[in-house]
Scaffold this motif. Sequence first.
Motif, PDB file in Angstrom:
ATOM      1  N   GLY A 147     -28.201 -19.099  50.620  1.00 54.43           N
ATOM      2  CA  GLY A 147     -27.865 -17.913  51.062  1.00 54.43           C
ATOM      3  C   GLY A 147     -28.557 -17.471  52.173  1.00 54.43           C
ATOM      4  N   GLY A 148     -29.258 -18.022  53.464  1.00 48.06           N
ATOM      5  CA  GLY A 148     -30.103 -17.410  54.202  1.00 48.06           C
ATOM      6  C   GLY A 148     -29.256 -16.212  54.892  1.00 48.06           C
ATOM      7  N   LEU A 149     -30.628 -15.227  55.317  1.00 48.64           N
ATOM      8  CA  LEU A 149     -29.664 -13.637  55.819  1.00 48.64           C
ATOM      9  C   LEU A 149     -30.195 -13.592  56.986  1.00 48.64           C
ATOM     10  CD1 LEU A 149     -30.936 -11.220  52.603  1.00 48.64           C
ATOM     11  CD2 LEU A 149     -28.879 -12.230  53.048  1.00 48.64           C
ATOM     12  N   ALA A 150     -28.569 -12.978  57.359  1.00 50.76           N
ATOM     13  CA  ALA A 150     -29.089 -12.737  58.648  1.00 50.76           C
ATOM     14  C   ALA A 150     -27.902 -11.110  58.272  1.00 50.76           C
ATOM     15  CB  ALA A 150     -27.856 -13.054  59.804  1.00 50.76           C
ATOM     16  N   LEU A 151     -27.639 -10.079  59.856  1.00 50.85           N
ATOM     17  CA  LEU A 151     -26.793  -9.129  59.543  1.00 50.85           C
ATOM     18  C   LEU A 151     -25.501  -9.799  60.944  1.00 50.85           C
ATOM     19  CD1 LEU A 151     -29.147  -6.118  59.093  1.00 50.85           C
ATOM     20  CD2 LEU A 151     -27.618  -7.026  57.877  1.00 50.85           C
ATOM     21  N   CYS A 152     -24.845  -9.338  60.522  1.00 51.07           N
ATOM     22  CA  CYS A 152     -23.336  -9.419  61.284  1.00 51.07           C
ATOM     23  C   CYS A 152     -22.705  -7.809  62.151  1.00 51.07           C
ATOM     24  CB  CYS A 152     -22.190 -10.086  60.504  1.00 51.07           C
ATOM     25  SG  CYS A 152     -22.351 -11.388  60.306  1.00 51.07           S
ATOM     26  N   TYR A 153     -22.459  -7.933  63.435  1.00 53.25           N
ATOM     27  CA  TYR A 153     -22.367  -5.711  63.791  1.00 53.25           C
ATOM     28  C   TYR A 153     -21.441  -6.758  64.625  1.00 53.25           C
ATOM     29  CZ  TYR A 153     -25.764  -7.618  68.036  1.00 53.25           C
ATOM     30  OH  TYR A 153     -26.122  -8.527  69.071  1.00 53.25           O
ATOM     31  N   ARG A 154     -21.119  -5.037  65.067  1.00 51.24           N
ATOM     32  CA  ARG A 154     -19.574  -5.704  65.753  1.00 51.24           C
ATOM     33  C   ARG A 154     -20.650  -5.153  67.261  1.00 51.24           C
ATOM     34  NH1 ARG A 154     -13.883  -5.832  64.273  1.00 51.24           N
ATOM     35  NH2 ARG A 154     -13.813  -4.347  66.619  1.00 51.24           N
ATOM     36  N   ARG A 155     -20.357  -6.216  68.292  1.00 53.87           N
ATOM     37  CA  ARG A 155     -20.712  -5.894  69.675  1.00 53.87           C
ATOM     38  C   ARG A 155     -19.723  -4.061  70.289  1.00 53.87           C
ATOM     39  NH1 ARG A 155     -23.321  -9.557  72.416  1.00 53.87           N
ATOM     40  NH2 ARG A 155     -22.031  -9.101  73.913  1.00 53.87           N
ATOM     41  N   ASP A 156     -18.842  -4.333  70.221  1.00 51.21           N
ATOM     42  CA  ASP A 156     -17.847  -3.151  71.009  1.00 51.21           C
ATOM     43  C   ASP A 156     -18.702  -1.983  70.164  1.00 51.21           C
ATOM     44  OD1 ASP A 156     -16.264  -4.206  68.352  1.00 51.21           O
ATOM     45  OD2 ASP A 156     -14.731  -3.964  68.832  1.00 51.21           O
ATOM     46  N   MET A 157     -18.260  -1.761  68.688  1.00 51.59           N
ATOM     47  CA  MET A 157     -18.106  -0.404  68.024  1.00 51.59           C
ATOM     48  C   MET A 157     -20.294   0.210  68.672  1.00 51.59           C
ATOM     49  SD  MET A 157     -16.987  -1.162  64.505  1.00 51.59           S
ATOM     50  CE  MET A 157     -17.066   0.750  64.144  1.00 51.59           C
ATOM     51  N   ASP A 168     -30.790 -10.138  70.293  1.00 53.96           N
ATOM     52  CA  ASP A 168     -32.460 -10.644  70.322  1.00 53.96           C
ATOM     53  C   ASP A 168     -32.974  -8.295  70.535  1.00 53.96           C
ATOM     54  OD1 ASP A 168     -32.122 -12.950  70.020  1.00 53.96           O
ATOM     55  OD2 ASP A 168     -32.701 -13.032  72.614  1.00 53.96           O
ATOM     56  N   GLU A 169     -31.820  -7.836  71.328  1.00 51.78           N
ATOM     57  CA  GLU A 169     -32.220  -6.554  71.568  1.00 51.78           C
ATOM     58  C   GLU A 169     -31.617  -5.899  70.505  1.00 51.78           C
ATOM     59  OE1 GLU A 169     -34.306  -4.971  73.912  1.00 51.78           O
ATOM     60  OE2 GLU A 169     -34.579  -7.004  74.185  1.00 51.78           O
ATOM     61  N   VAL A 170     -30.906  -6.140  69.523  1.00 52.23           N
ATOM     62  CA  VAL A 170     -30.036  -4.929  68.177  1.00 52.23           C
ATOM     63  C   VAL A 170     -31.568  -5.630  68.011  1.00 52.23           C
ATOM     64  CG1 VAL A 170     -28.763  -5.219  66.595  1.00 52.23           C
ATOM     65  CG2 VAL A 170     -27.577  -5.601  68.879  1.00 52.23           C
ATOM     66  N   ALA A 171     -31.904  -6.816  67.483  1.00 52.11           N
ATOM     67  CA  ALA A 171     -32.801  -7.399  66.387  1.00 52.11           C
ATOM     68  C   ALA A 171     -33.774  -6.351  66.386  1.00 52.11           C
ATOM     69  CB  ALA A 171     -33.551  -8.758  66.427  1.00 52.11           C
ATOM     70  N   LYS A 172     -34.315  -6.086  67.683  1.00 59.57           N
ATOM     71  CA  LYS A 172     -35.635  -5.074  67.889  1.00 59.57           C
ATOM     72  C   LYS A 172     -35.803  -3.545  67.240  1.00 59.57           C
ATOM     73  CE  LYS A 172     -36.892  -7.776  72.075  1.00 59.57           C
ATOM     74  NZ  LYS A 172     -37.298  -8.208  73.756  1.00 59.57           N
ATOM     75  N   LEU A 173     -34.325  -3.227  67.523  1.00 62.96           N
ATOM     76  CA  LEU A 173     -34.023  -1.994  66.995  1.00 62.96           C
ATOM     77  C   LEU A 173     -34.309  -1.911  65.394  1.00 62.96           C
ATOM     78  CD1 LEU A 173     -30.326  -1.333  67.236  1.00 62.96           C
ATOM     79  CD2 LEU A 173     -32.430  -0.100  68.967  1.00 62.96           C
ATOM     80  N   TRP A 174     -34.728  -2.845  64.465  1.00 63.42           N
ATOM     81  CA  TRP A 174     -34.860  -2.476  62.909  1.00 63.42           C
ATOM     82  C   TRP A 174     -35.838  -3.896  62.610  1.00 63.42           C
ATOM     83  CZ3 TRP A 174     -29.091  -2.660  63.096  1.00 63.42           C
ATOM     84  CH2 TRP A 174     -28.870  -3.952  63.867  1.00 63.42           C
ATOM     85  N   PRO A 175     -37.103  -3.685  62.801  1.00 66.65           N
ATOM     86  CA  PRO A 175     -37.800  -4.049  62.583  1.00 66.65           C
ATOM     87  C   PRO A 175     -38.004  -4.464  61.060  1.00 66.65           C
ATOM     88  CG  PRO A 175     -39.613  -2.687  63.655  1.00 66.65           C
ATOM     89  CD  PRO A 175     -37.654  -2.851  63.692  1.00 66.65           C
ATOM     90  N   PRO A 297     -33.178  -7.292  59.164  1.00 71.47           N
ATOM     91  CA  PRO A 297     -35.256  -7.049  59.117  1.00 71.47           C
ATOM     92  C   PRO A 297     -35.978  -7.141  58.059  1.00 71.47           C
ATOM     93  CG  PRO A 297     -33.814  -4.794  58.592  1.00 71.47           C
ATOM     94  CD  PRO A 297     -32.827  -5.659  59.104  1.00 71.47           C
ATOM     95  N   GLY A 298     -37.478  -7.820  58.653  1.00 71.01           N
ATOM     96  CA  GLY A 298     -38.034  -7.948  57.757  1.00 71.01           C
ATOM     97  C   GLY A 298     -38.130  -9.997  57.257  1.00 71.01           C
ATOM     98  N   ASN A 299     -37.097  -9.959  58.511  1.00 70.10           N
ATOM     99  CA  ASN A 299     -36.567 -12.028  58.536  1.00 70.10           C
ATOM    100  C   ASN A 299     -36.837 -12.419  57.763  1.00 70.10           C
ATOM    101  OD1 ASN A 299     -37.782 -10.729  61.518  1.00 70.10           O
ATOM    102  ND2 ASN A 299     -39.648 -11.058  60.592  1.00 70.10           N
ATOM    103  N   SER A 300     -35.704 -12.227  56.976  1.00 70.79           N
ATOM    104  CA  SER A 300     -35.249 -13.398  56.409  1.00 70.79           C
ATOM    105  C   SER A 300     -34.902 -13.160  54.705  1.00 70.79           C
ATOM    106  CB  SER A 300     -36.733 -14.899  56.023  1.00 70.79           C
ATOM    107  OG  SER A 300     -37.978 -13.712  54.974  1.00 70.79           O
ATOM    108  N   GLY A 301     -34.449 -13.646  54.103  1.00 73.16           N
ATOM    109  CA  GLY A 301     -33.901 -13.062  52.684  1.00 73.16           C
ATOM    110  C   GLY A 301     -33.512 -14.312  51.727  1.00 73.16           C
ATOM    111  N   SER A 374     -33.630 -20.131  60.887  1.00 70.26           N
ATOM    112  CA  SER A 374     -35.027 -19.626  60.839  1.00 70.26           C
ATOM    113  C   SER A 374     -35.837 -18.809  59.673  1.00 70.26           C
ATOM    114  CB  SER A 374     -35.111 -18.720  62.174  1.00 70.26           C
ATOM    115  OG  SER A 374     -36.667 -18.231  62.288  1.00 70.26           O
ATOM    116  N   ALA A 375     -34.195 -17.974  59.406  1.00 66.88           N
ATOM    117  CA  ALA A 375     -34.583 -18.083  58.391  1.00 66.88           C
ATOM    118  C   ALA A 375     -34.758 -18.126  56.888  1.00 66.88           C
ATOM    119  CB  ALA A 375     -33.309 -16.670  57.647  1.00 66.88           C
ATOM    120  N   ALA A 376     -34.495 -19.883  57.076  1.00 62.94           N
ATOM    121  CA  ALA A 376     -34.326 -20.107  55.813  1.00 62.94           C
ATOM    122  C   ALA A 376     -36.380 -20.838  55.828  1.00 62.94           C
ATOM    123  CB  ALA A 376     -34.516 -21.619  55.842  1.00 62.94           C
ATOM    124  N   ASP A 377     -36.931 -20.744  57.147  1.00 64.72           N
ATOM    125  CA  ASP A 377     -38.497 -21.697  57.034  1.00 64.72           C
ATOM    126  C   ASP A 377     -39.009 -20.366  56.547  1.00 64.72           C
ATOM    127  OD1 ASP A 377     -37.674 -23.761  57.776  1.00 64.72           O
ATOM    128  OD2 ASP A 377     -37.968 -23.304  60.184  1.00 64.72           O
TER     129      ASP A 377
END
Length: 425
Positions: A147-157, A168-175, A297-301, A374-377
């Motif tokens: 179960g490699g991790l990622a985040l789902c988000y609502r673009r409209d919200m 990519d810009e969203v990912a930069k918000l939360w290192p 955040p943290g890039n994996s899990g 990438s998360a798996a690696d």
Amino acid sequence: MTIRRSSWSALALSAILLGALAGCGGAGGSDSGKIEIKVATFGEFGYEPLFAEYEAQHPNIDLVPQVSDFEAHHKGLATHLAGGSGVADVIAIEEQYMPQFLQSKDKFVNLADFGAKELQGQWSPWKWEQGASKDGSFVLGLGTDMGGLALCYRRDMFGKAGLPTDRDEVAKLWPTWEEFARVADRFSAAVPDAKFADSAGSLYTAILNQSEENFFSKTDDSFIADRNPNLRRAFDIAGSIGAKGQTAKVTTYTQAWNVAVKQGSFAVMNCPAWMLEQVKDAGGNANTGKWDVTTVPGNSGNQGGSYLAVPKQSSHQKEAYDVAKWLTAPEQQKKIFLQSGILPSTPAAYQAPEVVSKTDPYFNNAPVGKIYASAADSLRPNYRGPKDSLVRPKFGLALGRVEDGKQTLDEAWAEAVQQAREAVK
């Protein structure tokens, strides 16, 4: 029909009862004279088309699926193992239950006796190790997904809140998760009538799954929840978001969660690879393209992932092993991902070009293959002790009390630790 991985249902209970009544330990064959191999799983494993393929290649084998609810499946397995009858020939076991069943390995076939150790190189080292005894002499199960991790988000919200919408810009918000909590503050200030995340418990799980140890020491299985700083950090970050009223307070897989996903009641959720199909089911066609996927955040899990084991009760142990071996081979894991989005645990599968290049139109054509590969690696597993399933829910319930305003973070933490101590006595 897809049965969710963590939802009680009458169908789930019926499946267990039918499995118990169908025969003892997979003994016997089908009416056609073929060898009948029962394969018991929970939720959606993507096996249905593979069963037909295997039967075509092995005319003497008849594969019989038994699908039930997550909790009912594992509790039923423990009951049938103790009773000495009623289990299938091939059994799926989720990672959090592996330490528990390794303690009862005398009830299972040592897959090493059938040559499983020769396959060890197929899996990432951590995945293989979770399926075997600490000394490596006993192989309980062969790895299926992870179960490699990622985040789902609502673009409209996010756009409504004045936040970036590009993944990519969203990912930069939360290192870091601390930065993630600050984004929650920004979102809530801009869109006070919407919730940022689904639940504190879901966020807590994602943060905690990036830690090497959770509730128990990987060295001696001693209880460390009361002194593990990573555990308290995860509890405080997720709990503070919940305490501020920034979560929708909906538990994954419940009807309330389904409705919240469909109605767009929250903007972010923890998304292991297997979660994508659940979001699609809950959101429906009307939400196509509104969701997107980005890195955590943290890039994996890792959250979830299972193994296929063969109980000693099976009357066809070698044939059952051959089925488990084939279903978990890289080629089959790759097919399952391309068909169902279930992330492989074998590098040869998740690094394959057709996997890495997979996109998902429902999630705004997000490069889900690349994100999860990438998360798996970069994934580092967390250790779960034999009593993990007794302790883990105490902290999730504590976070629920924080969300409901019934306790402060400190009060909820203290009660959870006390309940956990009592549970492991």
